[in-house]
Scaffold this active site. Sequence first.
Site, PDB file in Angstrom:
ATOM      1  N   CYS A 102     -23.107  -4.443  22.374  1.00  0.00           N
ATOM      2  CA  CYS A 102     -21.868  -4.730  21.642  1.00  0.00           C
ATOM      3  C   CYS A 102     -20.797  -3.669  21.896  1.00  0.00           C
ATOM      4  CB  CYS A 102     -22.148  -4.876  20.147  1.00  0.00           C
ATOM      5  SG  CYS A 102     -22.914  -3.438  19.367  1.00  0.00           S
TER       6      CYS A 102
ATOM      7  N   ASN B   7     -19.624  -7.725  16.280  1.00  0.00           N
ATOM      8  CA  ASN B   7     -20.718  -7.172  17.078  1.00  0.00           C
ATOM      9  C   ASN B   7     -21.936  -8.078  17.145  1.00  0.00           C
ATOM     10  OD1 ASN B   7     -20.761  -6.126  14.185  1.00  0.00           O
ATOM     11  ND2 ASN B   7     -22.839  -5.594  14.813  1.00  0.00           N
TER      12      ASN B   7
END
Length: 349
Positions: A150, A316
């Site tokens: 992420c 994320n």
Amino acid sequence: MRVAILGGSGYTGGELLRLLAFHPHVEVTVVTSREHVGKPIHFVHFNLRGFYRGLRFSGIDLDVIASRADVVFSALPHGASLNYVPKLLEVGLKVVDLSADFRLKRPEDYKEWYGFEHPYPDLLSKAVYGMPELHREELRGATLIASPGCNATAAILALLPLVKGNLVDLDRIVVDVKVGSSERGSNPSPGSHHPEREGAMRPYEAEGHRHAAEVSQELSLVAGRPVKVSMVPHSVGAIRGALASAHSWLVRDVSELDVLRVYSETYSKEPFVRIVKGLPPGYPDPKYVIGSNFADVSFALERRVLRVTGFAAIDNLVKGAAGQAVQAFNIAMGFEETEGLRMPPLKPA
């Protein structure tokens, strides 16, 4: 397309289940969990109550998976996928691995950044780094997809136009990433436990974050020469979201319009990248991509010191994990790239 999800009881596994619930070409047939064998999906993922009726968590049985699935999404922890991915590939299954186990191309990088000798260097060369904005053509028909981290995703999206446009010093790039607590997974640690995390703003792995290896690797391929990237992530009190502020220094004098042009040229045809410039909320903010596969990007130019900072905001757990994995899966399988992902962000969030 029959799909198995390994490690389906964590946050990323839950997001995969949420996104695939309405995918028109997918049937989820196996979901594994070490802790919750025999329990229904909604026992862990309360938000999915009423979905996946009759489906229960199981242990990892490769024979069962091979007989009931065509594609496997592995949301297992770093290091654990190594025990299963090679065997799944051997029996002819396609794999989308969301761990870091196959992201880096050089085996020696695993020794440096993850502390182990990689046992399958041949698979590192075969794995396709699963960022559609970089590797769309290589993803078509891929059998092993290594889904990006992420923090790396946010950093690359912030920097890609600047590197492609030959605007910045490739030996001096510093990325600051603010990230929510869900990045640490569903099992709390002393640093991610909510009473400790709420209200916090603190750096971690400030001496060198491992996702910098991915960013350097991918941007070096774009630039055709080594790109040096330093990354410092910061824990903040949010649950979801990552915001990358990627600081770099210009190698030539450019105007704001010049920089905007390279961002537009890079992302104008990307279905999940939105340029935020001159419009509310001013700069990218993870708050306005939560729950979606969108990445909001922008930049700031400070000509006084020849600094240009690229920004990227993502959820994320979606664009930084499950959503990007589904996007890459769609491309690999020949489906419409946006299948299962056509949803706007939540507001308020």
